[in-house]
Design a protein around this motif. Structure first.
Motif, short mmCIF file in Angstrom:
data_model
loop_
_atom_site.label_atom_id
_atom_site.label_comp_id
_atom_site.label_asym_id
_atom_site.label_seq_id
_atom_site.Cartn_x
_atom_site.Cartn_y
_atom_site.Cartn_z
N LYS A 35 0.72 -1.14 -0.04
CA LYS A 35 -0.02 0.03 -0.02
C LYS A 35 0.77 1.30 -0.08
O LYS A 35 0.56 2.40 0.71
N GLU A 36 2.12 1.16 -0.75
CA GLU A 36 2.81 2.18 -0.85
C GLU A 36 2.26 3.44 -1.56
O GLU A 36 1.50 3.34 -2.80
N LYS A 37 2.42 4.59 -0.90
CA LYS A 37 1.86 5.89 -1.75
C LYS A 37 2.98 6.99 -1.22
O LYS A 37 3.54 7.27 -0.30
N ALA A 38 3.16 7.93 -2.10
CA ALA A 38 3.74 9.19 -2.00
C ALA A 38 3.37 10.28 -1.26
O ALA A 38 1.91 10.59 -1.59
N VAL A 39 3.68 10.68 -0.12
CA VAL A 39 2.97 11.61 0.86
C VAL A 39 3.65 13.06 0.95
O VAL A 39 3.27 13.73 1.63
N GLY A 40 4.93 13.01 0.47
CA GLY A 40 5.60 14.23 0.60
C GLY A 40 6.73 14.44 -0.44
O GLY A 40 6.96 13.30 -1.13
N GLY A 41 7.00 15.55 -0.54
CA GLY A 41 8.22 15.88 -1.71
C GLY A 41 7.52 15.50 -3.05
O GLY A 41 6.34 16.14 -3.36
N VAL A 42 8.09 14.88 -3.92
CA VAL A 42 7.33 14.77 -5.37
C VAL A 42 6.53 13.72 -5.27
O VAL A 42 6.88 12.54 -4.69
N THR A 43 5.37 14.03 -5.46
CA THR A 43 4.14 12.97 -5.31
C THR A 43 3.72 12.33 -6.51
O THR A 43 2.77 11.70 -6.53
N GLN A 44 4.05 12.88 -7.71
CA GLN A 44 3.46 12.47 -8.95
C GLN A 44 4.68 12.47 -9.89
O GLN A 44 5.44 13.61 -9.89
N GLY A 45 4.70 12.08 -11.11
CA GLY A 45 5.60 12.32 -12.16
C GLY A 45 6.83 11.76 -12.11
O GLY A 45 7.10 10.85 -11.25
N TYR A 46 7.87 12.09 -12.65
CA TYR A 46 9.34 11.70 -12.65
C TYR A 46 10.10 12.27 -11.92
O TYR A 46 10.10 13.61 -11.45
N LEU A 47 11.05 11.42 -10.96
CA LEU A 47 12.06 11.99 -10.18
C LEU A 47 13.22 12.43 -10.86
O LEU A 47 13.56 11.94 -11.87
N GLU A 48 13.63 13.51 -10.52
CA GLU A 48 14.94 14.03 -11.11
C GLU A 48 15.91 14.12 -10.04
O GLU A 48 15.78 14.03 -8.73
N LYS A 49 17.25 14.18 -10.59
CA LYS A 49 18.07 14.30 -9.38
C LYS A 49 18.00 15.47 -8.51
O LYS A 49 17.53 16.57 -8.75
N GLY A 50 18.26 15.53 -7.10
CA GLY A 50 17.95 16.39 -6.25
C GLY A 50 16.50 16.22 -5.52
O GLY A 50 16.36 16.81 -4.39
N ASP A 51 15.46 15.59 -6.31
CA ASP A 51 14.41 15.51 -5.92
C ASP A 51 14.22 14.45 -4.57
O ASP A 51 15.13 13.52 -4.42
N THR A 52 13.15 14.96 -3.41
CA THR A 52 12.90 13.87 -2.36
C THR A 52 11.44 13.48 -2.66
O THR A 52 10.84 14.06 -3.24
#
Length: 151
Positions: A35-52
């Protein structure tokens, strides 16, 4: 420090595999068992260098949060994320993509250090390393299924 290494062949281009592996929305699909979900930082789309990104998931019946940061990226060949906050003492997850005849070899290398010193080392041997290996393999297989279904 345990090191888990897994290779997965995917019938798709390096670019497609690389991009979907760093896509937050796809990540949540590949980890639906926890049940993993993004709840902070980048929460959708593509991760880039420096993203959390802060992930919330259920492991061992306990809701947990973990924040990871992408510290290195060479587009289409490799990206590396590290834990900046979470249950481990540390981890580094290297995602590599190599062109192979008919597709791509995706290589996950996951190095981690458990918390709690000697107790953590015992936990590694008893169950954690096996659990994390299964988690990495399951995610890779699910990514393969998603990518190949789309092609």
């Amino acid at each position: 420090m345990p090191v888990i290494r897994h290779q997965q062949f995917i019938k798709a281009s390096v670019e497609v595999c690389f991009n979907l592996a760093r896509n937050v929305d796809i990540h949540t699909q590949t980890t639906s068992k926890t049940k993993e979900k993004a709840v902070g930082g980048v929460t959708q789309g593509y991760l880039e260098k420096g993203d959390t990104v802060t992930w919330e998931a259920i492991h061992f019946g306990i809701k947990q949060r973990l924040t990871a940061k992408v510290i290195h990226m060479e587009k289409s060949t490799v990206f590396v994320d590290i834990m900046v906050k979470g249950a481990f003492s540390s981890f580094t997850h290297t995602h590599q993509f190599k062109e192979e005849k008919g597709g791509t070899i995706m290589i996950d290398t996951f190095e981690y250090k458990s918390p709690f010193g000697p107790i953590g080392i015992i936990a590694d041997k008893l169950f954690l390393e096996r659990y994390m290996t299964g988690f990495i393999i399951s995610r890779a297989r699910e990514l393969k299924r998603i990518v190949e279904k789309g092609n």
